[in-house]
Design a protein around this motif. Structure first.
Motif: not given
Lengths: 355, 355
Positions: B183-202
Motif C-alpha cells: 500500500q501507498k500511505v501518506g502522512v500529513v504533517g511531521l509533528g508529535g502525531l505525524g512522526h509516530l504515524g511515519v514510524k508505524f506506517a513504515r
C-alpha cells in the motif's frame, strides 16, 4: 471529425449555450462498428445533472449539448461481433458509453471510476467522431455492446429509464456499504434520487428513515417505503437520533449542514453523498473523530452492477415514480425541477415527441 | 465532593483559567478502591490537546485544570481485587480512566468511543469525587485497573509516554483501515502525531509518503522512515500523486486544504483526520464522489488495542522522539508548541521536577 467513420444524421434536441432553450437539431451518429449496438430511443429520463450541464453550472460544458443519460429503447441494428443483443430487444444506456478498459478501476469492473476517465453519454468526448458525445434527447444512439444494458421482462419501460442514473446512483452505495437487515439507514431528501434510495433501502431490509425539510412529503415518503420521517429543520427531532444510524444516503444537491447528519451516525457509520452541491460544504472534524465516522461520496456503478440493479428492480418490482412529458415540455420541466416540482422524475416519451 | 470516598492530597500543576500559567498546587486523589491502581508518575508527555484545553480553545474546560494524559510511572499501591499489577511494576495511563462499560462501543472493547462518553484522564468528570479529573502533571494518579496499561520490557520509559496518546491515535487508524504491505500511505504533517504515524506506517510495511510545508523537515522525515517527502505547497508535486494513495493519515491541527489530499486517493481510499482543526473545513463533494473516496476521523483506541500497540512498539523498537523538560519549563514548552518548535514531543521528567 475523422474521415474513417461514416455517420448519419438523426433528430435530437440541443442547447447552443448556457442560457438557451433546448431546440430541435440534427446530430451525427456513427455507422455501426463491429461491437456497436444501435438503439431507437423510446424513453429518456430528465436528470438534474442534465439541467446543471445545459446551464454550465459545473463548468466544462461543450456546446451544442444534447443531454440525456437515462435511456431505454429498442435495438434497431447490431454490429457483426455483437453477441448479447439482437434487433427488437429492449435495451438501455446509462451515464457512460465507453472507458479505457485498462486502468485498475476498469479491470475491477467499476468502469464508472475509470481514471481516463469514462466517456460520459453526453458532454463527453467521442473518440470516434472527435466531437462531443450526444445523449438521449434524440431519436437513436450508437453504443459499444459492453456499455449497453438489458431491461429484464416485467419492468415498466418509462419507469425503468431513471434507473439508469438515479437508480444505480442510489443502489450502488447501498450495496457497497452493505446495507441490509438489522440496520438503521437514513435517506436525505425525497426527490429523483431519494425516492429510489428509500425503495432500495427498504427492499434490502433496512429500517429506513427519510429526512426532509418539507412536511408535505411525509405521507409520500411512508407510501414509498420509509418507516419513519424526520423533519431535518427540527433540531430536537434530529437530536433524538444521535449516534444511531449505520448509514445515511445524502441525495441533496443544495447546500446543507453535514455535521447535523454526521452526528447521527454510530461509530464507524458512513454518510455518503450522492447529490452534488456545487459549493464546498463545511465539515467539523470533531463530528468525524468522535465516532470514527466517515463522510463519503459515490458516483454511478459499473456495468455489471448496473445490470444487477436492473435485475434487483425486476425481482422487487421497483421502478421510478415518473411524470411523462414530451420534448415540447422539456424547457418547462427544467424550471419545475428547480422548484422541486416533480414526483419524482420527468421522463420524455420520445415517440410521442416525434408526432 | 462525596463523603464516601476518602482522599489524600498530592502535588500537581494546574492552570486556574484560560490565560493563566501552570502553577504548583495540591489535588485530591482517592484512597484505593478494590480495583484501583495507584501509580507514582515518572514521565508525563505534553500533548497539543493539553495546550488546547488549558487555554479553552475547544471550550468546555473546567478550571482548575491539571493536564497530562501520556503517563508512565511505577505502581505504588494496588486495591484488594487488582490482578494484573503489583507494586513496582511499570505501568501507564492514556487519555481515559473510565467508561460506562455498557454501551455498544464499550461492549465492543472500544471504550474510547464510549457513548456516555468515556471519562477523560483530565478535564473529565470524576464520578467518585464529583470534581474534574486531574491528569498526569502530578506526583501520582489513581486509576481503575481496566484503564491501566503495562509497559513491555525494553521500551524507553520517557519515549514511551507519548505512545499513550500520540501513539495510539496514529496506530489505531492505520490498523483499522488495514494499512500494510503493497500500500501507498501518506502522512500529513511531521509533528508529535505525524512522526509516530511515519514510524508505524513504515513498520506495518507500507510505502510511506510524508507531506509537509517545511523543506527543513525533508531530511528528518526520511530518517524517521518516510520513503518519499512531498512539499504540499507545490501543486505540481501534489498533482503527480493524483489517485494513487490507499490511505492518508492527516495529523495537522491547523486549517488546511482537504480537497488537495482527497484527490490523491485511489478509488475507495480514505483520508483520516487525527489532528483536530478547531474550525470547520470546506470539502468539495466532487473530490469524494469522483473516486468513492472517504473522509474519516479517528480518536484514540480502546484499552486492548492500546496494549497491543505498546507490544508492537516493543517488537519494532518504536518510541517517540522526545525533548525532556522539567515542570518549570512547561509554560515555555506551550509557547514552543505553538511555533512547532519541538522534535517531536516534550516529555516532563516528573522526578527531576520535584527536586
Amino acid at each position: 471529425m475523422t474521415t474513417s467513420v461514416k455517420t448519419k444524421l438523426v433528430d435530437a434536441f440541443s442547447a447552443k449555450d448556457a442560457s438557451a432553450s433546448l431546440e430541435a437539431t440534427k446530430i451525427p451518429r456513427r455507422d455501426l462498428l463491429a461491437d456497436d449496438v444501435e438503439i431507437e430511443i423510446l424513453f429518456s429520463g430528465v436528470c438534474h445533472s442534465d439541467l446543471h450541464q445545459v446551464r454550465n453550472d459545473w463548468k466544462g460544458t461543450t456546446y451544442p449539448i444534447v443531454p440525456g443519460h437515462e435511456i431505454v429503447g429498442k435495438v434497431s441494428a447490431v454490429g457483426s461481433e455483437v453477441k448479447n443483443f439482437k434487433v427488437g430487444d429492449i435495451a438501455a444506456v446509462g451515464t457512460m458509453v465507453d472507458s479505457c478498459g485498462t486502468c485498475q478501476n476498469c479491470l475491477d469492473g467499476i468502469e464508472s471510476y475509470c481514471l481516463a476517465p469514462a466517456t460520459q453519454t453526453y458532454n463527453g468526448h467521442d473518440k470516434h467522431l472527435n466531437c462531443p458525445t450526444y445523449g438521449g434527447y434524440s431519436d437513436s444512439i450508437v453504443v459499444r455492446e459492453k456499455f449497453v444494458l438489458s431491461i429484464p421482462e416485467g419492468l415498466d419501460l418509462a419507469g425503468a429509464a431513471p434507473l439508469l442514473c438515479a437508480g444505480i446512483t442510489t443502489y450502488s452505495p447501498l450495496k457497497h456499504w452493505k446495507v441490509g437487515k438489522g440496520q438503521k439507514v437514513g435517506v436525505v431528501g425525497l426527490g429523483g434520487l431519494g425516492h429510489l434510495g428509500v425503495k432500495f433501502a427498504r427492499a434490502l431490509g433496512a429500517h429506513v428513515v427519510l429526512f426532509t425539510t418539507s412536511p408535505s412529503k411525509i405521507e409520500d415518503a411512508k407510501k414509498l417505503g420509509a418507516h419513519e420521517v424526520v423533519l431535518s429543520k427540527n433540531a430536537d427531532e434530529m437530536q433524538k437520533h444521535t449516534s444511531t444510524f449505520d448509514f445515511i444516503l445524502d441525495c441533496v444537491s443544495a447546500d446543507h449542514d453535514l455535521d447535523a447528519y454526521l452526528n447521527l451516525l454510530k461509530r464507524d457509520g458512513t454518510h455518503c453523498i450522492v447529490g452534488a452541491p456545487a459549493n464546498p460544504q463545511p465539515v467539523s472534524v470533531f463530528s468525524l473523530i468522535t465516532g470514527r465516522r466517515n463522510l463519503a461520496g459515490s458516483g454511478t456503478g459499473g456495468m455489471q452492477e448496473t445490470q444487477e440493479m436492473l435485475e434487483f428492480c425486476a425481482q422487487n418490482k421497483i421502478v421510478s415514480e415518473v411524470e411523462m412529458i414530451e420534448m415540447s415540455q422539456v424547457n418547462d420541466s427544467y424550471e419545475r425541477l428547480l422548484k422541486q416540482d416533480v414526483k419524482y422524475r420527468f421522463v420524455i416519451d420520445m415517440k410521442k415527441s416525434k408526432k
